[in-house]
Design an enzyme around this catalytic site. Structure first.
Site, PDB file in Angstrom:
ATOM      1  CG  HIS A   9      -1.815   1.198   1.294  1.00  0.00           C
ATOM      2  ND1 HIS A   9      -3.162   1.074   1.570  1.00  0.00           N
ATOM      3  CD2 HIS A   9      -1.600   2.522   1.109  1.00  0.00           C
ATOM      4  CE1 HIS A   9      -3.720   2.282   1.562  1.00  0.00           C
ATOM      5  NE2 HIS A   9      -2.780   3.182   1.287  1.00  0.00           N
ATOM      6  CG  HIS A  58      -0.758   7.142  -0.952  1.00  0.00           C
ATOM      7  ND1 HIS A  58      -1.992   7.319  -1.539  1.00  0.00           N
ATOM      8  CD2 HIS A  58      -0.987   6.466   0.201  1.00  0.00           C
ATOM      9  CE1 HIS A  58      -2.931   6.777  -0.776  1.00  0.00           C
ATOM     10  NE2 HIS A  58      -2.345   6.250   0.298  1.00  0.00           N
ATOM     11  CG  LEU A  59       4.740   5.493  -5.862  1.00  0.00           C
ATOM     12  CD1 LEU A  59       4.992   4.577  -7.064  1.00  0.00           C
ATOM     13  CD2 LEU A  59       6.058   5.867  -5.188  1.00  0.00           C
ATOM     14  NE  ARG A  60       0.520  11.953  -2.269  1.00  0.00           N
ATOM     15  CZ  ARG A  60      -0.434  11.483  -1.484  1.00  0.00           C
ATOM     16  NH1 ARG A  60      -1.440  10.764  -1.972  1.00  0.00           N
ATOM     17  NH2 ARG A  60      -0.424  11.718  -0.191  1.00  0.00           N
ATOM     18  CE  LYS A  66      -7.937   2.426  -0.684  1.00  0.00           C
ATOM     19  NZ  LYS A  66      -6.711   2.724   0.000  1.00  0.00           N
ATOM     20  CG  HIS A 103      -9.729   4.377   3.638  1.00  0.00           C
ATOM     21  ND1 HIS A 103      -8.516   5.020   3.734  1.00  0.00           N
ATOM     22  CD2 HIS A 103     -10.476   4.840   4.687  1.00  0.00           C
ATOM     23  CE1 HIS A 103      -8.535   5.844   4.769  1.00  0.00           C
ATOM     24  NE2 HIS A 103      -9.706   5.747   5.368  1.00  0.00           N
ATOM     25  CG  HIS A 148      -4.695   2.049   5.956  1.00  0.00           C
ATOM     26  ND1 HIS A 148      -6.025   2.039   6.266  1.00  0.00           N
ATOM     27  CD2 HIS A 148      -4.585   2.738   4.790  1.00  0.00           C
ATOM     28  CE1 HIS A 148      -6.689   2.679   5.332  1.00  0.00           C
ATOM     29  NE2 HIS A 148      -5.852   3.101   4.409  1.00  0.00           N
ATOM     30  CG  ASP A 198      -1.569   4.816   4.006  1.00  0.00           C
ATOM     31  OD1 ASP A 198      -1.594   5.244   2.837  1.00  0.00           O
ATOM     32  OD2 ASP A 198      -2.400   5.138   4.873  1.00  0.00           O
ATOM     33  CB  ALA A 248      -4.701  12.406   6.436  1.00  0.00           C
TER      34      ALA A 248
HETATM   35  O1  DOR Z   1      -3.191   9.291   5.773  1.00  0.00           O
HETATM   36  C1  DOR Z   1      -3.601   9.016   4.662  1.00  0.00           C
HETATM   37  N1  DOR Z   1      -3.101   9.592   3.553  1.00  0.00           N
HETATM   38  N2  DOR Z   1      -4.591   8.131   4.546  1.00  0.00           N
HETATM   39  C2  DOR Z   1      -5.182   7.894   3.368  1.00  0.00           C
HETATM   40  O2  DOR Z   1      -6.079   7.092   3.339  1.00  0.00           O
HETATM   41  C3  DOR Z   1      -4.801   8.643   2.160  1.00  0.00           C
HETATM   42  C4  DOR Z   1      -3.438   9.120   2.261  1.00  0.00           C
HETATM   43  C5  DOR Z   1      -3.103  10.150   1.205  1.00  0.00           C
HETATM   44  O3  DOR Z   1      -3.388   9.927   0.028  1.00  0.00           O
HETATM   45  O4  DOR Z   1      -2.520  11.166   1.552  1.00  0.00           O
HETATM   46 ZN    ZN Z   2      -3.292   5.110   1.707  1.00  0.00          ZN
END
Ligand code: DOR
Ligand code: ZN
Length: 346
Positions: free
Chosen positions: A13, A15-17, A99, A136, A174, A247, A263
């Site tokens: 899990h 996030h690479l953006r 997802k 999620h 998570h 995450d 977040a």
């Molecule tokens: O803390 C988090 N950041 N939880 C998420 O579910 C998304 C993630 C984000 O994309 O920044």
């Molecule tokens: Zn996430």
């Protein structure tokens, strides 16, 4: 034990953006990880197979020189997702999971699902072809306290969806509560659960006591200490259903350090050092390979990596940059708040 060699770990899990942020953070993952399940919550989200293929190409272009890393793509489930497109993207090998974000649950989740009846056809197709649904797991009802949202989701959304869709393979992502651990343990092997590095280290006091710590704020938010202890026991148990999903979620500092901060904890850089520390504290270093390298591929029906990663404990504390300077701006690396003596030998 001062040295441990694992099959090269994967991050189930991540996030690479996109764009400059992608280029800035990708080396932090490819340094230690062979593969990652890449989250689709871009703006706009990655919804179709064609969009996932294009995003994968952008990731491959951003790869650091010499890196071998396989981005495992996901589709963002919307109420208009086409089951045939999902099936084709899975059949081609491109997409490894879909997802589910409840609409409004977290960063870039407004295109997520409000009415679960509208995604029934997609879920049934996924059950038929064995494609996992990554969930999620938080309700978004404003009447439900944010610290209860995971437990309420399990009872009122997750369990009903799973009962209504026999054979659907689900990853509870998570998990942050003992409720999540207990539910995962009570079910069969069509249910897996990822656990982040930071939820093994912080509880809600770390976020709030002595001043608010925006870099410890993520969703689902860290809970009480007894939940953290349940997560540590689960992650270090070696049980096949629990595996690593960091995450790791980069946001530039100005978007974290403000009146309405985003977040996400950014742990890609130091996750393997931190995990070695946690597993050693629990007396379970021997189970680190299961959690970080073996259980995830088993759930996703992929081979365990043949390459290895060695971690070494030395007298001097591991160091890492406080911030990663990306073209999009600085991203603060998760600070565990204690010295860590385990180093990954790159
Ligand atoms: O803390 C988090 N950041 N939880 C998420 O579910 C998304 C993630 C984000 O994309 O920044
Ligand atoms: Zn996430």
């Amino acid at each position: 034990m001062t040295r441990i060699t694992l099959p090269r770990p994967d991050d189930w899990h991540l996030h690479l953006r996109d764009g400059a942020m992608l280029s800035g953070v990708l080396p932090e993952t490819t340094r230690h990880f062979a593969r990652a399940i890449v989250m689709p919550n871009l703006v706009p989200p990655v919804v179709t197979g064609a969009e996932a293929a294009a995003y994968r190409d952008r990731i491959l272009v951003a790869m650091p020189e010499g890196a071998t890393f396989d981005p495992l793509m996901t589709l963002y489930l919307t109420e208009t997702t086409d089951p045939a497109d999902v099936a084709a993207a899975a059949a081609s090998g491109l997409v490894k999971a879909v997802k589910l974000y409840p609409a409004g649950a977290t960063t870039n989740s407004h295109s997520g699902v409000r009415d679960f009846d509208k995604v029934r056809g997609v879920l049934e197709k996924m059950a038929e072809i064995g494609l996992p649904l990554c969930v999620h797991g938080e309700v978004v009802d404003p009447a439900v306290d944010i610290f209860d949202r995971e437990a309420v989701f399990i009872e009122t959304v997750l369990d009903p969806i799973r009962r209504a869709t026999p054979g659907l393979r689900v990853v509870m992502e998570h998990i942050t509560t003992k409720d999540g651990v207990d539910y995962a343990r009570s079910q069969g092997d069509d249910l897996g659960a990822t656990i982040t590095t930071h939820h093994l280290i912080i509880n809600r006091n770390h976020i709030l006591v002595g001043g608010i710590k925006p870099h410890y704020y993520c969703l689902p938010v860290a809970k009480r200490e007894h939940h953290r202890l349940a997560l540590r026991a689960a992650a270090t148990s070696g049980e096949a259903r629990f595996f690593l999903g960091t995450d790791s979620a980069p946001h530039v500092d100005p978007l974290k350090e403000c009146a309405c901060g985003c977040a996400g904890c950014f742990t890609a850089t130091n996750t393997m050092s931190l995990l070695a520390h946690v597993f050693e504290e629990e007396g379970k270093l021997a189970n680190l390979a299961a959690f970080a390298s073996e259980n995830g591929p088993r759930f996703y029906r992929l081979p365990v990596n043949k390459e290895t990663l060695t971690l070494e404990k030395t007298a001097s504390a591991a160091t890492w940059p406080a911030k990663i300077e990306t073209g999009a701006g600085p991203v603060t690396v998760f600070d565990p708040g204690f010295p860590v003596f385990w180093h990954a030998i790159d």
